[in-house]
Write a protein that holds these residues in place. Structure first.
Motif, PDB file in Angstrom:
ATOM      1  N   ASP A 165    -101.795  -5.721  35.406  1.00 51.71           N
ATOM      2  CA  ASP A 165    -103.156  -6.895  35.132  1.00 51.71           C
ATOM      3  C   ASP A 165    -104.480  -6.131  34.110  1.00 51.71           C
ATOM      4  N   VAL A 166    -103.392  -5.702  33.485  1.00 46.07           N
ATOM      5  CA  VAL A 166    -104.767  -5.622  31.798  1.00 46.07           C
ATOM      6  C   VAL A 166    -106.392  -5.406  32.122  1.00 46.07           C
ATOM      7  N   VAL A 167    -106.678  -6.606  32.297  1.00 47.64           N
ATOM      8  CA  VAL A 167    -108.002  -7.070  32.149  1.00 47.64           C
ATOM      9  C   VAL A 167    -108.445  -5.885  34.062  1.00 47.64           C
ATOM     10  N   GLY A 168    -108.009  -6.143  34.870  1.00 52.76           N
ATOM     11  CA  GLY A 168    -108.836  -5.269  35.918  1.00 52.76           C
ATOM     12  C   GLY A 168    -108.288  -3.845  35.913  1.00 52.76           C
ATOM     13  N   ASP A 181    -116.552   0.251  26.235  1.00 55.94           N
ATOM     14  CA  ASP A 181    -115.367  -0.655  24.816  1.00 55.94           C
ATOM     15  C   ASP A 181    -114.063  -0.211  25.625  1.00 55.94           C
ATOM     16  N   PRO A 182    -113.334  -1.624  25.923  1.00 56.13           N
ATOM     17  CA  PRO A 182    -112.633  -1.552  26.464  1.00 56.13           C
ATOM     18  C   PRO A 182    -111.540  -0.764  25.814  1.00 56.13           C
ATOM     19  N   HIS A 196    -102.148  -7.545  25.621  1.00 59.44           N
ATOM     20  CA  HIS A 196    -103.642  -7.373  26.155  1.00 59.44           C
ATOM     21  C   HIS A 196    -104.653  -6.746  25.225  1.00 59.44           C
ATOM     22  N   ASP A 197    -104.929  -6.683  24.352  1.00 60.13           N
ATOM     23  CA  ASP A 197    -106.040  -6.692  23.501  1.00 60.13           C
ATOM     24  C   ASP A 197    -106.311  -7.950  23.417  1.00 60.13           C
ATOM     25  N   LEU A 198    -105.670  -9.231  23.308  1.00 61.99           N
ATOM     26  CA  LEU A 198    -106.315  -9.974  23.581  1.00 61.99           C
ATOM     27  C   LEU A 198    -106.104 -10.532  24.878  1.00 61.99           C
ATOM     28  N   ASP A 199    -106.192 -10.312  25.939  1.00 61.07           N
ATOM     29  CA  ASP A 199    -105.810 -10.609  26.771  1.00 61.07           C
ATOM     30  C   ASP A 199    -107.606  -9.683  27.227  1.00 61.07           C
ATOM     31  N   VAL A 226    -117.631  -3.856  20.992  1.00 62.11           N
ATOM     32  CA  VAL A 226    -116.200  -4.178  20.665  1.00 62.11           C
ATOM     33  C   VAL A 226    -115.315  -3.500  19.279  1.00 62.11           C
ATOM     34  N   ALA A 227    -114.150  -2.245  18.723  1.00 59.65           N
ATOM     35  CA  ALA A 227    -113.618  -1.838  18.071  1.00 59.65           C
ATOM     36  C   ALA A 227    -112.234  -2.595  17.444  1.00 59.65           C
ATOM     37  N   ALA A 228    -112.231  -3.820  17.345  1.00 62.02           N
ATOM     38  CA  ALA A 228    -110.977  -4.693  17.088  1.00 62.02           C
ATOM     39  C   ALA A 228    -110.800  -4.377  14.905  1.00 62.02           C
ATOM     40  N   SER A 229    -111.433  -4.018  14.319  1.00 67.85           N
ATOM     41  CA  SER A 229    -111.513  -3.923  12.944  1.00 67.85           C
ATOM     42  C   SER A 229    -110.300  -3.394  12.822  1.00 67.85           C
ATOM     43  N   ARG A 230    -109.717  -4.100  12.097  1.00 68.32           N
ATOM     44  CA  ARG A 230    -108.085  -3.687  11.006  1.00 68.32           C
ATOM     45  C   ARG A 230    -107.338  -3.712  12.352  1.00 68.32           C
TER      46      ARG A 230
END
Length: 288
Positions: A159-162, A188-189, A199-202, A219-223
């Motif tokens: 359960d990636v979020v949990g 920061d996740p 996992h990142d999308l969830d 949130v650090a999603a860049s590229r």
């Protein structure tokens, strides 16, 4: 009426919308822009340019944390980072230092950095938490399961979020126990760190669970790789990092709308515009 509280970080400005953190990689081997700013003067100019494009703060790092990367030695990291921090701070830029080393954090803060962004949340250097506590500056607690060389092998979740939320809570507790004031902590996740694309999308889809920890969220999603996977064509051809800026801006808009305190990005202007739009839409919702 929707009212999203992003939280406040003691020691930093109280922005009324999602902040934009621009990235300055003083490295020859970053996955995204390695080598472009591997020079003190160029790095300083780039940081000032990012502010002109809409960055609220600038994150300076001298060590690549891309998957598989080897660590740079302490002396070299200090040589890369501290002069850039000093020059940017002297120019009036709000500077964050991206480091896993207490010695680098300490010298960067002395040079003018006002935030320590440690991707290991203090796990890589046992002196880090005490150093930040003594410096009385804000600290980013990121979800991390190990060094870049083998972090992909640790991307195993039921359960990636949990699990990420639980491990972040433990990181917050360690930081507070080590003397950092809770009011100075950011979470920061850790998108892309010991995580696969799903996992990142969830985690992005459930950012409210991360916000539920009660601290502002970066949130650090860049590229990052997961954006490349999303954009892959029918032959699974993944666009290179520098062709993921529009996708990054899309994540910025989503994260800002979901209450993120800040986003960390390489290409600032598009994300700064995305934040303004998300803020305007949020204002219209509240007015309604």
């Amino acid at each position: 009426m929707v009212d999203i509280s992003r939280g406040r970080v003691e020691g930093l400005p109280d922005w009324d919308r999602c902040a934009v953190m621009g990235v300055v990689n003083v490295t020859p081997d970053s996955f995204s822009d390695g080598g472009q700013w591997f020079d003190t003067d160029l790095a300083v100019k780039h940081g000032i340019d990012l502010v002109a494009q809409g960055a609220d703060l600038v994150d300076v790092g001298g060590e690549s944390t891309r998957p598989g990367a080897s660590r740079v030695d302490e002396a070299e990291e200090l040589r890369r980072v501290v002069p850039v921090v000093r020059e940017l701070a002297s120019a009036g830029v709000l500077v964050s230092v991206d480091t896993m080393r207490a010695s680098v954090a300490e010298q960067a803060v002395a040079a003018g950095a006002r935030l320590v962004n440690d991707v290991s949340a203090g796990a890589a250097d046992p002196r880090m938490i005490a150093t930040v506590a003594d410096a009385e500056v804000p600290f980013v607690v990121m979800h991390w399961r190990g060094q870049s060389r083998d972090m992909n092998a640790r991307a195993v979740y039921r359960d990636v979020v949990g699990e990420v939320v639980a491990e972040l809570r433990e990181g917050l507790e360690r930081a507070v126990a080590g003397g950092i004031a809770e009011e100075r902590l950011v979470v920061d996740p850790g998108l892309g760190f010991a995580k696969h694309a799903e996992h990142d999308l969830d985690l992005l889809a459930h950012l409210d669970a991360v916000r539920g920890l009660g601290r502002p969220v970066l949130v650090a999603a860049s590229r990052k790789r997961f954006l490349g996977r999303v954009l892959a064509d029918g032959r699974d051809a993944v666009p290179p990092a520098r062709e993921r800026d529009a996708a990054t801006a899309a994540v910025t808009a989503l994260a800002a709308g979901d209450g993120a305190w800040a986003v960390r990005v390489h290409e600032v202007r598009a994300s700064a515009d995305a934040v303004r739009v998300a803020h305007a839409v949020g204002g219209a919702r509240r007015a309604g």
